[in-house]
Design an enzyme around this catalytic site. Sequence first.
Site, mmCIF file in Angstrom:
data_model
loop_
_atom_site.group_PDB
_atom_site.id
_atom_site.type_symbol
_atom_site.label_atom_id
_atom_site.label_comp_id
_atom_site.label_asym_id
_atom_site.label_seq_id
_atom_site.Cartn_x
_atom_site.Cartn_y
_atom_site.Cartn_z
ATOM 1 N N ASN A 15 -7.263 4.225 9.388
ATOM 2 C CA ASN A 15 -6.871 2.921 9.909
ATOM 3 C C ASN A 15 -7.022 2.754 11.443
ATOM 4 O O ASN A 15 -6.945 1.942 12.194
ATOM 5 C CB ASN A 15 -5.528 2.522 9.482
ATOM 6 C CG ASN A 15 -4.769 3.614 9.542
ATOM 7 O OD1 ASN A 15 -4.796 4.887 9.157
ATOM 8 N ND2 ASN A 15 -3.349 3.596 10.268
ATOM 9 N N GLN A 39 -8.054 0.047 4.136
ATOM 10 C CA GLN A 39 -8.704 -0.761 5.210
ATOM 11 C C GLN A 39 -10.050 -1.176 4.824
ATOM 12 O O GLN A 39 -10.868 -1.666 5.586
ATOM 13 C CB GLN A 39 -8.641 0.295 6.493
ATOM 14 C CG GLN A 39 -7.318 0.499 7.128
ATOM 15 C CD GLN A 39 -6.943 -0.743 8.019
ATOM 16 O OE1 GLN A 39 -7.595 -1.672 8.125
ATOM 17 N NE2 GLN A 39 -5.523 -0.494 8.151
ATOM 18 N N SER A 90 -3.731 -2.989 -0.248
ATOM 19 C CA SER A 90 -2.704 -3.639 0.480
ATOM 20 C C SER A 90 -3.403 -5.143 0.562
ATOM 21 O O SER A 90 -4.111 -5.141 1.425
ATOM 22 C CB SER A 90 -2.071 -3.069 1.526
ATOM 23 O OG SER A 90 -1.009 -3.914 1.788
ATOM 24 N N CYS A 98 2.837 3.848 14.554
ATOM 25 C CA CYS A 98 3.896 4.606 14.131
ATOM 26 C C CYS A 98 4.481 5.309 15.210
ATOM 27 O O CYS A 98 5.656 5.685 15.227
ATOM 28 C CB CYS A 98 3.569 5.340 12.889
ATOM 29 S SG CYS A 98 2.585 6.878 13.503
ATOM 30 N N GLY A 112 0.754 -1.302 -0.020
ATOM 31 C CA GLY A 112 0.047 -0.127 0.048
ATOM 32 C C GLY A 112 0.715 1.380 0.044
ATOM 33 O O GLY A 112 0.634 2.150 -0.463
ATOM 34 N N THR A 113 1.891 1.211 0.641
ATOM 35 C CA THR A 113 2.743 2.386 0.757
ATOM 36 C C THR A 113 3.341 2.653 -0.546
ATOM 37 O O THR A 113 3.319 4.009 -1.234
ATOM 38 C CB THR A 113 4.160 2.149 1.825
ATOM 39 O OG1 THR A 113 3.649 1.818 2.974
ATOM 40 C CG2 THR A 113 4.960 3.383 1.684
ATOM 41 N N HIS A 153 -2.171 -7.501 2.756
ATOM 42 C CA HIS A 153 -2.178 -8.062 3.943
ATOM 43 C C HIS A 153 -3.271 -7.683 4.629
ATOM 44 O O HIS A 153 -3.269 -8.241 5.943
ATOM 45 C CB HIS A 153 -0.577 -7.944 4.386
ATOM 46 C CG HIS A 153 -0.284 -6.573 4.898
ATOM 47 N ND1 HIS A 153 -0.445 -6.100 6.105
ATOM 48 C CD2 HIS A 153 0.114 -5.460 4.267
ATOM 49 C CE1 HIS A 153 0.011 -4.945 6.449
ATOM 50 N NE2 HIS A 153 0.324 -4.399 5.280
HETATM 51 N N1 PLP Z 1 -2.653 2.995 4.180
HETATM 52 C C1 PLP Z 1 -3.378 2.645 5.181
HETATM 53 C C2 PLP Z 1 -4.698 3.298 5.576
HETATM 54 C C3 PLP Z 1 -2.798 1.553 6.291
HETATM 55 O O1 PLP Z 1 -3.555 1.106 7.179
HETATM 56 C C4 PLP Z 1 -1.724 0.861 5.684
HETATM 57 C C5 PLP Z 1 -1.073 -0.320 6.502
HETATM 58 O O2 PLP Z 1 -0.459 -0.019 7.184
HETATM 59 C C6 PLP Z 1 -0.931 1.260 4.456
HETATM 60 C C7 PLP Z 1 -1.517 2.544 3.961
HETATM 61 C C8 PLP Z 1 0.222 0.680 4.051
HETATM 62 O O3 PLP Z 1 0.120 -0.494 3.696
HETATM 63 P P1 PLP Z 1 1.528 -1.457 3.535
HETATM 64 O O4 PLP Z 1 1.556 -1.889 4.881
HETATM 65 O O5 PLP Z 1 1.108 -2.433 2.442
HETATM 66 O O6 PLP Z 1 2.585 -0.686 3.077
#
Ligand code: PLP
Length: 409
Positions: A153, A181, A201, A327, A74-75, A203
């Site tokens: 999230n 999410q 994403s 975080c 997702g990042t 996972h």
């Molecule tokens: N965006 C949101 C809203 C998330 O909750 C997350 C997860 O941590 C991410 C992006 C990032 O996803 P990833 O862990 O696949 O990089």
Amino acid sequence: MSQQPVYYFDNNATTRVAPEVVDAMLPFLRDHYGNPSSFYKFGSQTGRQVEEARAKVAALLNADPKEILFTSCGTESNNAALHSALVTHPGKRHILTTAVEHSAIINHGKFLQKQGCEVTFLPVDADGSLDLHLLDKSIRPDTALVSVMWANNETGVVFPVEEIAAICHSKNVLFHTDATQVPGKIRMDVKALDADLLTLSAHKLHAPKGIGLLYVKRRAKFQPYLLGGHQERGRRAGTENVAAIVAFGRAAELALANFQDENTRVRALRDRLEKAILAGIPNTIRNGAQEPRLPNTSNIAFDFVEAESILLLLDQIGVCASSGSACTTGSLEPSHVLTAMGISPARARGCIRFSLGIYNTGEEVDYLLQHLPPIIKKLREISPAGSHPPAAAAHPPSHARTASPRTTH
Ligand code: PLP
């Protein structure tokens, strides 16, 4: 690895890989290891499996498979969306987003500011909601992209993304939404939503870590983030992670199949947990609007205690949950989401996010409800903050002072 039973209430951080997903991906780790770009059948047949998976994740979004490009997470998808909007609109140097996005948007936005771009982080109210009038007014002639997450999230608060897309398009501005999410919890239809770019994403929906996607609306201009080979029709270089892509496809099918369960049984478990905590433990309050909210998420402030201390004691009995934002766990910074909602730093340091999923049972909720009240009571008795109002409860526990920063989920 610990043999202790795990009571997993952290499904917004990551999810258990579904057994059906493991079964689907294993042959591609063990036997079918050919490169999908290869000429020979042993490779090209894995390419066909990638396309089947693309069709399955497209179905989850009601998208055309050609609109899906697989990424590593997702990042990456979030970063790629911001990058593409700026590169394809060279005269536009402004990004409009919110103060409560995931760090994959916030920190990329801060980086862009250092590169000379202007990035506006819109505020939210005490419920975590956005003022759409302010959003409308904040779009400028030089705005390259509006990026607003679909659901938060940390609090589960859902933003009105269809309305936001309409505002953006009335001003001819691209709209990206981080929908990480959302799958399995809210019906997703990119045609009705009309976003130009959307992040997922795998996972978060019972597939492995390290695979994501970016939806790019047909005919939207797109500039790849990773340059190299011609994979993903030239839009994302790098040999495809075939096993993980196949897993993502199977997980997308399951997310559709489990939608009802997530919205009825899981929602009822979450509501029972939340109600019992708020009614049974004094000085607790839910963070964020009750509705619209993801059906699995509950973020609760426990005044006069530190979240890290609660998590430590929960961990000792096998319960996994998160502080408001992982975080900031250990960095002593309160969650940027909670502080953006006007929650005092002292209260924000005592917030716990419980996020349930399809594998949670009523017995697990009972277990948590049996153990949580005495944990809070004990911590309040021993905590120097316990006898003070929240504003004075700013002292981190000693173990938190030495902990190293972790990453947002
Ligand atoms: N965006 C949101 C809203 C998330 O909750 C997350 C997860 O941590 C991410 C992006 C990032 O996803 P990833 O862990 O696949 O990089």
